[in-house]
Design an enzyme around this catalytic site. Structure first.
Site, PDB file in Angstrom:
ATOM      1  N   ILE A  89       0.835  -1.196   0.000  1.00 41.72           N
ATOM      2  CA  ILE A  89       0.000   0.000   0.000  1.00 41.72           C
ATOM      3  C   ILE A  89       0.871   1.248   0.000  1.00 41.72           C
ATOM      4  O   ILE A  89       1.771   1.383   0.831  1.00 41.72           O
ATOM      5  CB  ILE A  89      -0.924   0.028   1.236  1.00 41.72           C
ATOM      6  CG1 ILE A  89      -1.767  -1.258   1.307  1.00 41.72           C
ATOM      7  CG2 ILE A  89      -1.823   1.260   1.225  1.00 41.72           C
ATOM      8  CD1 ILE A  89      -2.502  -1.447   2.624  1.00 41.72           C
ATOM      9  N   CYS A  90       0.590   2.154  -0.930  1.00 34.42           N
ATOM     10  CA  CYS A  90       1.282   3.445  -0.971  1.00 34.42           C
ATOM     11  C   CYS A  90       0.408   4.464  -0.254  1.00 34.42           C
ATOM     12  O   CYS A  90      -0.599   4.932  -0.792  1.00 34.42           O
ATOM     13  CB  CYS A  90       1.520   3.869  -2.421  1.00 34.42           C
ATOM     14  SG  CYS A  90       2.410   5.439  -2.559  1.00 34.42           S
ATOM     15  N   LEU A  91       0.774   4.762   0.981  1.00 37.78           N
ATOM     16  CA  LEU A  91       0.008   5.685   1.816  1.00 37.78           C
ATOM     17  C   LEU A  91       0.998   6.467   2.653  1.00 37.78           C
ATOM     18  O   LEU A  91       1.836   5.876   3.337  1.00 37.78           O
ATOM     19  CB  LEU A  91      -0.956   4.878   2.700  1.00 37.78           C
ATOM     20  CG  LEU A  91      -1.965   5.624   3.547  1.00 37.78           C
ATOM     21  CD1 LEU A  91      -2.924   6.444   2.680  1.00 37.78           C
ATOM     22  CD2 LEU A  91      -2.763   4.638   4.398  1.00 37.78           C
TER      23      LEU A  91
END
Length: 198
Positions: A89-91
């Site tokens: 996840i790119c967060l």
């Protein structure tokens, strides 16, 4: 008891006792033998292309938590520009914007919000980001299909998409390969067949 274990014990209890999170479809399951390994469930938010989908998230809490963020990964397959094909996840709050004052609650709410507000300008899955930029409705329809197929979302089906899926399945291709091939090729059956043959 270490700082990390103390924090995790308190935070997981708060999440499990929260009626608000339950209403929003956010649940967690704690491994009593290893409190640093957590399984979460995030429901796709209403009026999003993930609506009603049940998405499993694996959470690994580092030993120096809360000074480093937890590692989160979708176990349920999802068509999203900020989620890799492996579930990473790119967060920002899981990376450079993490602060020790943040909690697992804020992480899970941020993941759910990411389902409502994809950020294609900071992609982790280039295929999805390209589709989003070129044809947002195609992206939404594809994400909805994935949510129905992989996350058991009970939203109205696009029968034309399901027919194309069934056509390629009848040729003997593996379901995962069929869905990826159709999705990457904007549901063009001939190009998807070529993709499946590679």
């Amino acid at each position: 008891m270490s700082t990390a274990i103390h924090r995790i014990t308190r935070e997981t209890r708060d999440i499990q006792e929260s009626a608000d999170l339950l209403r929003q479809g956010i649940l967690i399951e704690v491994n009593e033998n290893n409190l640093m390994k957590i399984k979460a469930q995030v429901t796709g938010p209403e009026e999003s292309c993930y609506e009603g989908g049940i998405f499993k998230v694996d959470i690994q809490v580092p030993s120096d938590y809360p000074f480093r963020p937890p590692k989160c990964r979708f176990e349920t397959k999802i068509w999203h520009p900020n989620v890799s094909s492996e579930g990473s996840i790119c967060l920002d709050i899981l990376q450079s914007q993490w602060a020790a004052s943040m909690t697992l609650r804020s992480v899970l709410l941020s993941i759910q919000n990411l389902l409502y507000n994809p950020e294609p300008r900071d992609p982790l899955n280039p295929h999805v980001a390209i589709q989003y930029g070129r044809n947002e409705q195609m992206f939404r329809d594809t994400a909805k299909f994935w949510s129905q197929h992989y996350a058991n979302a009970q939203t109205p089906r696009d029968e034309a998409m399901w027919e194309k899926y069934k056509n390629l399945i009848s040729m003997g291709f593996h379901p995962h390969k069929v869905i990826a091939g159709l999705s990457i090729n904007d549901w063009n059956e001939m190009r998807a067949v070529d993709e499946c043959l590679q």
